[in-house]
Design a protein around this motif. Structure first.
Motif, PDB file in Angstrom:
ATOM      1  N   UNK A 176      49.630  49.234  49.064  1.00  0.00           N
ATOM      2  CA  UNK A 176      48.175  49.357  49.209  1.00  0.00           C
ATOM      3  C   UNK A 176      47.678  48.527  50.386  1.00  0.00           C
ATOM      4  N   UNK A 177      48.507  48.415  51.406  1.00  0.00           N
ATOM      5  CA  UNK A 177      48.134  47.692  52.625  1.00  0.00           C
ATOM      6  C   UNK A 177      48.929  48.272  53.782  1.00  0.00           C
ATOM      7  N   UNK A 178      48.441  48.055  54.991  1.00  0.00           N
ATOM      8  CA  UNK A 178      49.147  48.550  56.167  1.00  0.00           C
ATOM      9  C   UNK A 178      50.484  47.836  56.334  1.00  0.00           C
ATOM     10  N   UNK A 179      50.519  46.528  56.066  1.00  0.00           N
ATOM     11  CA  UNK A 179      51.783  45.808  56.183  1.00  0.00           C
ATOM     12  C   UNK A 179      52.787  46.273  55.125  1.00  0.00           C
ATOM     13  N   UNK A 180      52.293  46.564  53.921  1.00  0.00           N
ATOM     14  CA  UNK A 180      53.175  47.066  52.876  1.00  0.00           C
ATOM     15  C   UNK A 180      53.784  48.395  53.253  1.00  0.00           C
ATOM     16  N   UNK A 267      46.441  43.376  54.993  1.00  0.00           N
ATOM     17  CA  UNK A 267      47.303  42.519  54.173  1.00  0.00           C
ATOM     18  C   UNK A 267      47.342  42.929  52.701  1.00  0.00           C
ATOM     19  N   UNK A 268      46.380  43.723  52.259  1.00  0.00           N
ATOM     20  CA  UNK A 268      46.285  44.018  50.833  1.00  0.00           C
ATOM     21  C   UNK A 268      45.681  42.868  50.052  1.00  0.00           C
ATOM     22  N   UNK A 269      45.107  41.888  50.752  1.00  0.00           N
ATOM     23  CA  UNK A 269      44.513  40.712  50.114  1.00  0.00           C
ATOM     24  C   UNK A 269      42.989  40.805  50.213  1.00  0.00           C
ATOM     25  N   UNK A 270      42.299  40.957  49.082  1.00  0.00           N
ATOM     26  CA  UNK A 270      40.823  41.014  49.132  1.00  0.00           C
ATOM     27  C   UNK A 270      40.235  39.688  49.604  1.00  0.00           C
ATOM     28  N   UNK A 271      39.208  39.779  50.420  1.00  0.00           N
ATOM     29  CA  UNK A 271      38.467  38.616  50.902  1.00  0.00           C
ATOM     30  C   UNK A 271      36.994  38.820  50.587  1.00  0.00           C
ATOM     31  N   UNK A 341      34.709  32.021  54.095  1.00  0.00           N
ATOM     32  CA  UNK A 341      35.650  33.101  53.810  1.00  0.00           C
ATOM     33  C   UNK A 341      36.478  32.717  52.583  1.00  0.00           C
ATOM     34  N   UNK A 342      36.356  33.524  51.551  1.00  0.00           N
ATOM     35  CA  UNK A 342      37.109  33.308  50.300  1.00  0.00           C
ATOM     36  C   UNK A 342      38.350  34.180  50.287  1.00  0.00           C
ATOM     37  N   UNK A 343      39.504  33.566  50.002  1.00  0.00           N
ATOM     38  CA  UNK A 343      40.754  34.290  49.753  1.00  0.00           C
ATOM     39  C   UNK A 343      41.366  33.649  48.521  1.00  0.00           C
ATOM     40  N   UNK A 344      41.645  34.469  47.494  1.00  0.00           N
ATOM     41  CA  UNK A 344      42.057  33.881  46.211  1.00  0.00           C
ATOM     42  C   UNK A 344      43.077  34.755  45.504  1.00  0.00           C
ATOM     43  N   UNK A 345      43.700  34.144  44.514  1.00  0.00           N
ATOM     44  CA  UNK A 345      44.603  34.855  43.614  1.00  0.00           C
ATOM     45  C   UNK A 345      43.968  34.800  42.228  1.00  0.00           C
ATOM     46  N   UNK A 346      43.449  35.951  41.775  1.00  0.00           N
ATOM     47  CA  UNK A 346      42.844  36.037  40.448  1.00  0.00           C
ATOM     48  C   UNK A 346      43.806  36.753  39.513  1.00  0.00           C
ATOM     49  N   UNK A 370      46.310  45.243  40.017  1.00  0.00           N
ATOM     50  CA  UNK A 370      47.734  45.551  40.119  1.00  0.00           C
ATOM     51  C   UNK A 370      48.558  44.341  40.541  1.00  0.00           C
ATOM     52  N   UNK A 371      47.885  43.306  41.031  1.00  0.00           N
ATOM     53  CA  UNK A 371      48.584  42.090  41.419  1.00  0.00           C
ATOM     54  C   UNK A 371      48.746  41.969  42.918  1.00  0.00           C
ATOM     55  N   UNK A 372      48.234  40.878  43.497  1.00  0.00           N
ATOM     56  CA  UNK A 372      48.361  40.650  44.944  1.00  0.00           C
ATOM     57  C   UNK A 372      49.507  39.665  45.191  1.00  0.00           C
ATOM     58  N   UNK A 373      49.926  39.590  46.430  1.00  0.00           N
ATOM     59  CA  UNK A 373      51.039  38.717  46.834  1.00  0.00           C
ATOM     60  C   UNK A 373      50.506  37.298  47.032  1.00  0.00           C
ATOM     61  N   UNK A 374      50.944  36.322  46.227  1.00  0.00           N
ATOM     62  CA  UNK A 374      50.420  34.950  46.394  1.00  0.00           C
ATOM     63  C   UNK A 374      50.763  34.347  47.753  1.00  0.00           C
ATOM     64  N   UNK A 375      51.822  34.846  48.390  1.00  0.00           N
ATOM     65  CA  UNK A 375      52.200  34.307  49.697  1.00  0.00           C
ATOM     66  C   UNK A 375      51.380  34.895  50.833  1.00  0.00           C
ATOM     67  N   UNK A 376      50.470  35.811  50.536  1.00  0.00           N
ATOM     68  CA  UNK A 376      49.612  36.360  51.594  1.00  0.00           C
ATOM     69  C   UNK A 376      48.180  35.836  51.495  1.00  0.00           C
ATOM     70  N   UNK A 377      47.868  35.070  50.471  1.00  0.00           N
ATOM     71  CA  UNK A 377      46.500  34.604  50.276  1.00  0.00           C
ATOM     72  C   UNK A 377      46.050  33.735  51.445  1.00  0.00           C
ATOM     73  N   UNK A 378      46.864  32.752  51.813  1.00  0.00           N
ATOM     74  CA  UNK A 378      46.499  31.851  52.913  1.00  0.00           C
ATOM     75  C   UNK A 378      46.574  32.561  54.267  1.00  0.00           C
ATOM     76  N   UNK A 379      47.668  33.315  54.593  1.00  0.00           N
ATOM     77  CA  UNK A 379      47.688  34.024  55.883  1.00  0.00           C
ATOM     78  C   UNK A 379      46.528  34.994  56.060  1.00  0.00           C
ATOM     79  N   UNK A 380      46.078  35.617  54.982  1.00  0.00           N
ATOM     80  CA  UNK A 380      44.950  36.555  55.089  1.00  0.00           C
ATOM     81  C   UNK A 380      43.683  35.809  55.489  1.00  0.00           C
TER      82      UNK A 380
END
Length: 799
Positions: A176-180, A267-271, A341-346, A370-380
């Motif tokens: 669900x992301x271009x990188x994915x 990134x598939x990471x909501x902001x 800018x908020x980037x989080x893992x909920x 569906x679950x986001x990648x915790x290792x992409x939260x900060x890079x996003x």
């Protein structure tokens, strides 16, 4: 998921494969490509134009006469857009141009003025209206000032692109992301993935000096990152960013919101971006909502919160529903100068429940669920800061405000090559297994004859050895798995008795001239109980798409009659439809009872033999005959009793009875109902088909052709008009004895020559003995018993 191939090329080499071929490879690897969409739609001769002058048309208030420089010449074009103005760069379709939908542009005259082309909106270029920026939704699209006059719009503005529409299954949240998708394509084509390079200048001031963070619900929000960017200028995003978002199915708004959406798709990471000044406190607190607490979300809807729902607050009041939607009280606007800018893992379950509670689904919530990648939260978050610095002139404060209690460790899965091959039923070489896992960027080691695989956190669907087997199988190629016949014993298929009888019903009705219809199971409040054989409490959907489709039906007839009306309105004078389907009734235990019914609706002519001058309009007895013939075909005995039902004719309605229970109704529509539906004489029927088909019936037994002749007697009786013919028929059959084989009504008279309140009904009686030829005396004796019985019930012989 919509994937722009031009955008995808930023991250992975697609080897210049034609889009259809690339889509086929992706489909064969396990992710289905539902559509391959050419964004150019075959357009030609569409260029950038410069509006040199714009004056009102002398003969039309809503038209303007524009002189437009299109590079080679200045052309006069008549335009009706309300936002056309001098000095704009616009999209021009020149004479001879082709636009989506097969539209060809020609020179024309509008109200006496020549027009040499058309100034286009984005909708006219094939872009959906819901994706067009709101500023241009009702008019033409205005291009940036630096757009080169006369240049090709298709080549310069990313319309020479193809979009792949991926049909993702719930387990493939990574795609669900271009990188994915880039990782997936890289694995398929054996290409490396190039991640975005993140680099920007940081301010000497720190984010922590302007913002504090408190997380009171770490189990639902184990990771929260906030960055502060100040001195931004909110404006339109550059054309390349807008076009990429529209290709991905996202509507552009402004450069700040567009950056958060761009990183979401990348990134598939909501902001989420908060207006720092509107936060008011310089504090962000993540907590569970207070019961009954209110928030107005970005869609301007006021929502009541529950205690289990997670919210972002400024320390005092909610400013966002975590993972679902931001609040209107902290929305970025043209006046915004500083954003957080908020980037989080909920936690996915929390977001899923909150989204369901509010009936609110967003691009962000669908990914958190569906679950986001915790290792992409900060890079996003870092990527968003970079883009805001570049596109909004923002000053990124040093560092981030972070709460981090989430595990970022990779999952370890162990599996042996023999186990993989035994499950697949084939032999894949060990080296190929390693190659596939390396292409997927799974770190793999061989330890004691086993593959020890470290699965990246972006692939949260890989948990057990069978998941690894699936990855190897799909990239090796499902079509490479050898075909084998099953070795176990098989049982030939067949229809159950119920299914066989249902097929008999459908074949019979179609043989009788009826056409099958299929209608919605959902209906409106008004139609939910209309014509229902059994009325119970209705069942309403929690989140209906519309009020017309909000309640489960209790009868098939309302929608079937809508189909009849639809066809008659299109000059189909005679319509005969049937439907078999479920109705939904609530029992005393509140459980839903799904019951199969059969409905029929007929209007117009039942018989039209024009060459013989014979026409028979449909009536109650036509449909009654169909029901009787169907019951004979199924070997069940149905009877009829006079009845009344709302919206049916009071004198032409009967209930259908099976073993003493009413299981259906047959009748003519009430004249007022026919008028309301704009129908002529229409007869309808609905039966509880399940009650008929589940009834045990005796097997059909062959009866030999009679060897001896039958004899018939006709009798005309004068009866009270309130006595039903069926009552008299039962009397005749009871008195006729074993020689009476058939009784049939063949005439009804209620004319002027009859006494008031009386009617004449004529019956034909057939006598027959299978063992011998009957004598006249035997028939007369039996017939006299019948006449005596009729006299006893008050029937008079008509002279």
């Amino acid at each position: 998921m919509l994937v722009s191939i031009n955008w995808l090329k930023d991250y992975v080499n697609t080897q210049q494969l034609p889009p259809a071929e690339l889509g086929e490879k992706i489909t064969r690897s396990g992710i289905e490509v539902d559509a391959v969409i050419d964004r150019s739609h075959g357009m030609t001769n569409v260029v950038v134009g410069y509006v040199e002058s714009c004056v009102k048309h002398p003969e039309a208030d809503k038209l303007s006469i524009c002189q437009v420089d299109v590079g080679e010449e200045t052309a006069q074009i008549i335009c009706g857009a309300p936002n056309i103005a001098e000095g704009q760069k616009v999209i021009v379709a020149r004479p001879g141009a082709k636009l989506p939908g097969g539209i060809k542009i020609k020179k024309a005259k509008l109200r006496g003025e020549e027009s040499n082309g058309m100034i286009c909106s984005l909708q006219e270029l094939g872009i959906e209206g819901k994706l067009v920026p709101k500023a241009y939704a009702e008019g033409i699209y205005v291009l940036p000032k630096d757009a080169e006059t006369g240049s090709d719009v298709i080549a310069n503005f990313n319309l020479d692109d193809t979009v792949l529409e991926l049909g993702l299954t719930p387990n493939r949240a990574d795609a669900m992301s271009m990188l994915g998708v880039a990782y997936e394509v890289g694995a398929i084509l054996s290409e490396e993935v190039k991640l975005p390079e993140i680099s920007y200048q940081e301010s000497a001031d720190t984010a922590a000096s302007m913002l504090t963070l408190t997380v009171d619900a770490p189990e639902a929000n184990p990771l929260y990152v906030a960055k502060v960017v100040r001195n931004i200028k909110v404006q339109e995003s550059p054309m390349w960013l807008q076009q990429r978002l529209m290709a991905a199915g996202v509507r552009p708004h402004n450069n700040v919101v567009d950056v958060t959406n761009y990183v979401l798709m990348e990134y598939g990471q909501p902001l989420h971006a908060f207006d720092y000044d509107l936060l008011g406190t310089g504090n962000i607190t993540v907590r569970h909502a207070k019961e009954g607490e209110m928030i107005t979300t970005l869609d301007d809807a006021e929502r009541k919160l529950s205690a289990h729902q997670l919210v972002i607050t400024n320390g005092e009041k909610p400013v966002a529903i975590a993972g679902v939607m931001g609040g209107a009280n902290s929305e970025v606007s043209d006046a915004t100068t500083t954003v957080v800018i908020e980037s989080a893992y909920f936690e996915s379950g929390s977001v899923r429940q909150t989204s369901k509670d509010h009936g609110l689904r967003s691009d962000a919530s669908s990914r958190f669920e569906k679950g986001v990648d915790p290792n992409r939260v900060i890079p996003a978050a870092e990527r968003a800061a970079q883009l805001l610095s570049e596109l909004a002139g923002g000053e990124v404060l040093s560092g981030s405000v972070v709460f981090d209690k989430v595990s970022k460790e990779e999952k370890i899965v162990k599996v042996s090559p023999d186990f993989i091959n035994s499950r697949l039923g084939m032999k894949i070489a060990f080296e190929e297994m390693l190659d596939i896992l390396n292409r997927l960027k799974f770190t793999t080691e061989a330890v004691n004859g086993q593959l020890v695989i470290s699965v990246p956190t972006r692939r949260q669907d890989i948990q057990i050895p069978e998941d690894v087997i699936e990855e190897i199988a799909r990239l090796h190629g499902y079509d490479e798995i050898p075909a084998t016949l099953p070795e176990a014993e098989t049982t030939p298929g067949g229809l159950t008795p119920y299914q066989a009888k249902r097929r008999i019903v459908r074949n019979f009705l179609e043989g009788a001239g009826l056409l099958q219809a299929t209608t919605y199971s959902l209906t409106s409040e008004k139609s939910a109980k209309q014509f229902a054989l059994e009325k119970t409490e209705t069942t309403r959907l929690l989140m209906p798409m519309s009020e017309e489709r909000s309640i489960l039906r209790q009868s098939l007839l309302p929608h079937l009659l809508e189909s009849v009306t639809y066809n008659t309105a299109r000059r189909m004078d005679s319509v005969a439809l049937y439907e078999t389907g479920a109705v939904f009734l609530k029992g005393n235990d509140e459980l839903l009872n799904e019951q199969e019914h059969l409905a029929v609706a007929i209007t117009g002519l039942w018989l039209d033999n024009s060459w013989q001058g014979e026409k028979k309009p449909v009536d109650f007895f036509v449909l009654k005959g169909i029901v009787e013939a169907l019951s004979a075909k199924l070997g069940v005995e149905l009877t009829f009793e006079r009845g009344q039902m709302d919206d049916l004719h009071p004198g032409r309605t009967a209930f259908v009875v099976l073993n003493g229970q009413r299981i259906g109704v047959i009748g003519q529509l009430h004249p007022s109902e026919q008028k309301a539906r704009d129908l002529k004489t229409t007869v309808v029927m609905e039966l509880n088909l399940a009650a008929i088909l589940t009834l045990e019936t005796e097997a059909l037994v062959y009866t030999q052709v009679p060897r001896y002749p039958s004899m018939s007697r006709d009798v005309a009786l004068v009866l009270s008009k309130f006595v039903e013919a069926a009552t008299i028929e039962n009397v005749i059959r009871s008195a006729g004895g074993k020689l009476l084989k058939d009784v049939r009504v063949f005439d009804l008279y209620e004319g002027d020559k009859m006494e008031e309140g009386k009617k004449s009904v004529a019956f034909s009686l057939t006598y027959f003995d299978p063992e011998k030829t009957l004598t006249d005396e035997e028939v007369t004796k039996a017939h006299e018993k019948v006449l005596a019985a009729l006299t006893d019930v008050g029937a008079e012989l008509r002279s």
